[in-house]
Design a protein around this motif. Sequence first.
Motif, PDB file in Angstrom:
ATOM      1  N   LYS A 440       0.823  -1.208   0.000  1.00 25.25           N
ATOM      2  CA  LYS A 440       0.000   0.000   0.000  1.00 25.25           C
ATOM      3  C   LYS A 440       0.859   1.261   0.000  1.00 25.25           C
ATOM      4  CE  LYS A 440      -3.837  -2.224   2.459  1.00 25.25           C
ATOM      5  NZ  LYS A 440      -4.701  -2.185   3.654  1.00 25.25           N
ATOM      6  N   VAL A 441       1.980   1.208   0.683  1.00 22.02           N
ATOM      7  CA  VAL A 441       2.877   2.367   0.746  1.00 22.02           C
ATOM      8  C   VAL A 441       3.422   2.701  -0.638  1.00 22.02           C
ATOM      9  CG1 VAL A 441       5.130   3.130   1.587  1.00 22.02           C
ATOM     10  CG2 VAL A 441       3.497   2.085   3.168  1.00 22.02           C
ATOM     11  N   LEU A 442       3.876   1.698  -1.361  1.00 19.94           N
ATOM     12  CA  LEU A 442       4.457   1.929  -2.682  1.00 19.94           C
ATOM     13  C   LEU A 442       3.396   2.353  -3.698  1.00 19.94           C
ATOM     14  CD1 LEU A 442       6.971  -1.062  -2.827  1.00 19.94           C
ATOM     15  CD2 LEU A 442       7.426   1.318  -2.219  1.00 19.94           C
ATOM     16  N   VAL A 443       2.208   1.789  -3.602  1.00 13.92           N
ATOM     17  CA  VAL A 443       1.129   2.191  -4.514  1.00 13.92           C
ATOM     18  C   VAL A 443       0.747   3.648  -4.283  1.00 13.92           C
ATOM     19  CG1 VAL A 443      -1.296   1.806  -5.093  1.00 13.92           C
ATOM     20  CG2 VAL A 443       0.232  -0.143  -4.799  1.00 13.92           C
ATOM     21  N   ARG A 444       0.655   4.062  -3.019  1.00 18.99           N
ATOM     22  CA  ARG A 444       0.310   5.459  -2.714  1.00 18.99           C
ATOM     23  C   ARG A 444       1.397   6.415  -3.209  1.00 18.99           C
ATOM     24  NH1 ARG A 444      -2.974   7.771   1.163  1.00 18.99           N
ATOM     25  NH2 ARG A 444      -4.241   5.899   0.787  1.00 18.99           N
TER      26      ARG A 444
END
Length: 694
Positions: A440-444
């Motif tokens: 989720k961190v990388l997608v955001r």
Amino acid sequence: MIAHLLCILSYNFNTFVILSVYSKLIMFCTTNTLPMDLLLKQGSLKQEVESFCYQIVSESNDQKVGILQSEDEHLRPSVSKNSEGELSRVKFMSSSNKITTFSKKPKRRKYDESYLSFGFTYFGNRDAPHAQCVLCKKILSNSSLAPSKLRRHLETKHAAYKDKDISFFKQHLDSPENNKPPTPKIVNTDNESATEASYNVSYHIALSGEAHTIGELLIKPCAKDVVMRMFDEQYSKKIDAVQLSNSTVARRIKDLAADIEEELVCRLKICDGFSLQLDESADVSGLAVLLVFVRYRFNKSIEEDLLLCESLQSNATGEEIFNCINSFMQKHEIEWEKCVDVCSDASRAMDGKIAEAVTLIKYVAPESTSSHCLLYRHALAVKIMPTSLKNVLDQAVQIINYIKARPHQSRLLKILCEEMGAQHTALLLNTEVRWLSRGKVLVRLFELRRELLVFMDSAFRLSDCLTNSSWLLRLAYLADIFTKLNEVNMSMQGKNVTVFTVFDKMSSLLRKLEFWASSVEEENFDCFPTLSDFLTEISSTVDKDICSAIMQHLRGLRSTLLKYFPVTNDSNAWVRNPFTVTVKPASLVARDYESLIDLTSDSQVKQNFSELSLNDFWSSLIQEYPSIARRAVRVLLPFATMHLCETGFSYYAATKTKYRKRLDAAPHMRIRLSNITPNIKRICDKKTQKHCSH
């Protein structure tokens, strides 16, 4: 003595006789030189006093009947008679120096058949019946068996039927509904209801994890307001009897937790076997907290409950952890021989306090096995990646920390994202402990790349990464692959997850990794949506170096997963689907295989297999096929993951905060993490005093 005698005579004689008796008693006492108490202690004088009193009663003309009875005489003749049927007796007990009176017998009314014309029949004993209305079923006392009282009830309560004939009431009495015996209505007292309500509210407070003071500060005032608006002030005042103070709620929660623990211990004593899951962590006050969960079969299903939540006061060593669990087992007389498996986050090759505790458990439970959490295996396997991708991941984390570590920068980024109409207004913080957040961190970060490019200062050394297409391609791939890995990890979490479920998920992931690697080799990136969309956006292709790094990562990930999840010939495959077994499994003896054949030949059992879960299916066959079903349940009992312990520590951290450091969170955890509902009625019945202040 004189006052006592006169008090007794006042029930049977008029004032004139009482005054005459009093004067004669005074004269009798003055003729004797000794005090009255000493006179009564002497046997001869005592008899003389009794004779004198008997003579006084005998000489009275207005008396009804007096019967004097002493220790030596059973019954003296009656003195006189006045009115028929009304007798009053006076006993002079010489042995106890007491005079006992018997009042008139209460009058018992008889039931008459004519009372049915007023709508009343009798209830209870025929000799001393109660009056029961045939219309409203209300039961009146025996004294109400009078025509005037019965007529008044009919005219006031049932005015529409006051002119009905007796045949109407007789027909109503003979109806089937009236032939049923009346059910006594048991009504709790206000104290009992208040105590039960206090337990119910305390149970909900513990489930929510809120502070104990919320009961008196919020729940009770809100309840009073609701009752006052919906009913009236009279009912609202009754809520004051429900005690919800801080100390009361704490005691209630302990009682509820003790009832749940008692029920759990009883289940473990009668079960065939159980498995354990344990882990240790530190709370906000610095105490080492031990959580132990248990899985067992009960009532045609496999249940999971919290066995133990204890704080280790001294050293948090493996020996202390074992001693804590062993003390609980010995205190409640739970047999270690029933333990079939222990699941932890420590592998067999690792040394540590958890591994040492597992070794000691296996020593006292020789038939028990140990297993390493499959979620931890998965998390360890996905950490390995090529250097080029690892550098991109580290740089992405540094960019995020540059924004998140500065509140002023975070506020400015939020304003900029709102002005630019971005889908999100903030970045997500990456943590190594919560590995599921990485996707989720990388997608955001990738979705806010344009806003960050405008926001980032050129002085920041990593600002050029957002303009580098090769760096962004690697970032898009990492966002996709970690999102897929997180989805697999999430699918293995939850309750009642078996080893078969986890290995099925891992088998699927291994096949997908092989497919993804072959697709990348053919330069087909449709399986990675973020990377594919970015390639379409920039109208470009992936460099050979990036393709090589992606393929290296996918193949290395597959080989690592095979190392942590080796493919073995499972001798317990018959448990997963018994209807596909054609030859005898090596783990079964002949008798069990014959039972398995009978089971698979039953059409009803085959239908149940498609409708029930694997755990419930085998648990429901214990009575019909006990031998083979117990072997299957023993295979399904071990925990596959440490999900319950991880969830338990999250609940623990939310309950025992820095504002509640002195809280004993063990009872709260017992209530929040258990599937057993406490029996509040049983708890209230055990209390000898049901007072609202207790």
